[in-house]
Write a protein that holds these residues in place. Structure first.
Motif, PDB file in Angstrom:
ATOM      1  N   ALA A  75       5.995  -1.760   5.931  1.00  0.00           N
ATOM      2  CA  ALA A  75       6.587  -3.167   5.557  1.00  0.00           C
ATOM      3  C   ALA A  75       5.519  -4.727   6.467  1.00  0.00           C
ATOM      4  N   ILE A  76       4.951  -4.270   7.224  1.00  0.00           N
ATOM      5  CA  ILE A  76       4.332  -5.007   8.449  1.00  0.00           C
ATOM      6  C   ILE A  76       3.016  -5.528   7.297  1.00  0.00           C
ATOM      7  N   ASN A  77       2.662  -4.174   6.526  1.00  0.00           N
ATOM      8  CA  ASN A  77       1.500  -4.009   6.076  1.00  0.00           C
ATOM      9  C   ASN A  77       1.795  -5.276   4.682  1.00  0.00           C
ATOM     10  N   MET A  78       3.160  -5.071   3.753  1.00  0.00           N
ATOM     11  CA  MET A  78       3.358  -5.689   3.135  1.00  0.00           C
ATOM     12  C   MET A  78       3.143  -7.154   2.708  1.00  0.00           C
ATOM     13  N   ALA A  79       4.225  -7.432   4.148  1.00  0.00           N
ATOM     14  CA  ALA A  79       4.097  -8.939   3.626  1.00  0.00           C
ATOM     15  C   ALA A  79       3.114  -9.387   4.433  1.00  0.00           C
ATOM     16  N   ILE A  80       2.006  -8.982   5.544  1.00  0.00           N
ATOM     17  CA  ILE A  80       1.059  -9.173   5.564  1.00  0.00           C
ATOM     18  C   ILE A  80      -0.078  -9.491   4.161  1.00  0.00           C
TER      19      ILE A  80
ATOM     20  N   HIS B 129      -2.073   0.361  -0.574  1.00  0.00           N
ATOM     21  CA  HIS B 129      -1.847   1.172   0.070  1.00  0.00           C
ATOM     22  C   HIS B 129      -0.253   0.859   1.108  1.00  0.00           C
ATOM     23  N   ALA B 130       0.417  -0.215   1.204  1.00  0.00           N
ATOM     24  CA  ALA B 130       1.361  -0.084   1.958  1.00  0.00           C
ATOM     25  C   ALA B 130       2.270   0.244   1.684  1.00  0.00           C
ATOM     26  N   LEU B 131       2.557   0.065   0.080  1.00  0.00           N
ATOM     27  CA  LEU B 131       3.812   0.985  -0.677  1.00  0.00           C
ATOM     28  C   LEU B 131       3.809   2.304  -0.287  1.00  0.00           C
ATOM     29  N   GLY B 132       1.833   2.902  -0.613  1.00  0.00           N
ATOM     30  CA  GLY B 132       2.028   4.360  -0.283  1.00  0.00           C
ATOM     31  C   GLY B 132       3.021   4.856   0.998  1.00  0.00           C
TER      32      GLY B 132
END
Length: 122
Positions: free
Chosen positions: A9-14, A48-51
């Motif tokens: 989730a943090i990766n997606m926000a970033i 890759h955040a979704l993955g």
């Protein structure tokens, strides 16, 4: 155990924030090649955040291992991070580490396949 769902989730926000910055804040500051690097980095980070979100769920359900998540996370950090760095002025030779991130991401997905076949669960 690492909370891979939270990290995803943090990766997606970033990824969203960096994508917006690339679309609105960088256009007048960098050339087309640099903007393309930024776009590629953001695309791979988001995908890759979704993955990683899916892998985090699979880890919690004991259908995947932490190894898959670590390979994906480290891989995307190296891959996208090196492209972001070059966009922001790092020397071009810095891109030599970009493929290392790509290989780690490939290894992560292959490790997930190996794990799935070993577990024998559909």
């Amino acid at each position: 155990m690492v909370n891979w769902i939270g990290i995803a989730a943090i990766n997606m926000a970033i990824a969203v924030a960096l994508g917006a910055f690339g679309a609105h804040g960088l256009k007048s500051l960098v050339n087309e090649q640099q903007l393309a690097w930024w776009h590629t980095a953001t695309l791979y980070l988001f995908v890759h955040a979704l993955g990683l979100l899916l892998v985090g769920i699979l880890v919690r359900l004991n259908y995947a291992t932490q190894t898959t998540a670590w390979l994906l996370q480290i891989g995307v950090l190296i891959f996208a991070g090196s492209l972001y760095a070059m966009t922001l002025g790092a020397p071009r030779w810095f891109g030599a580490i970009t493929p290392i991130g790509g290989v780690l991401m490939i290894a992560g997905w292959l490790w997930l396949a190996v794990t799935a076949f070993r577990l024998g669960r559909a």
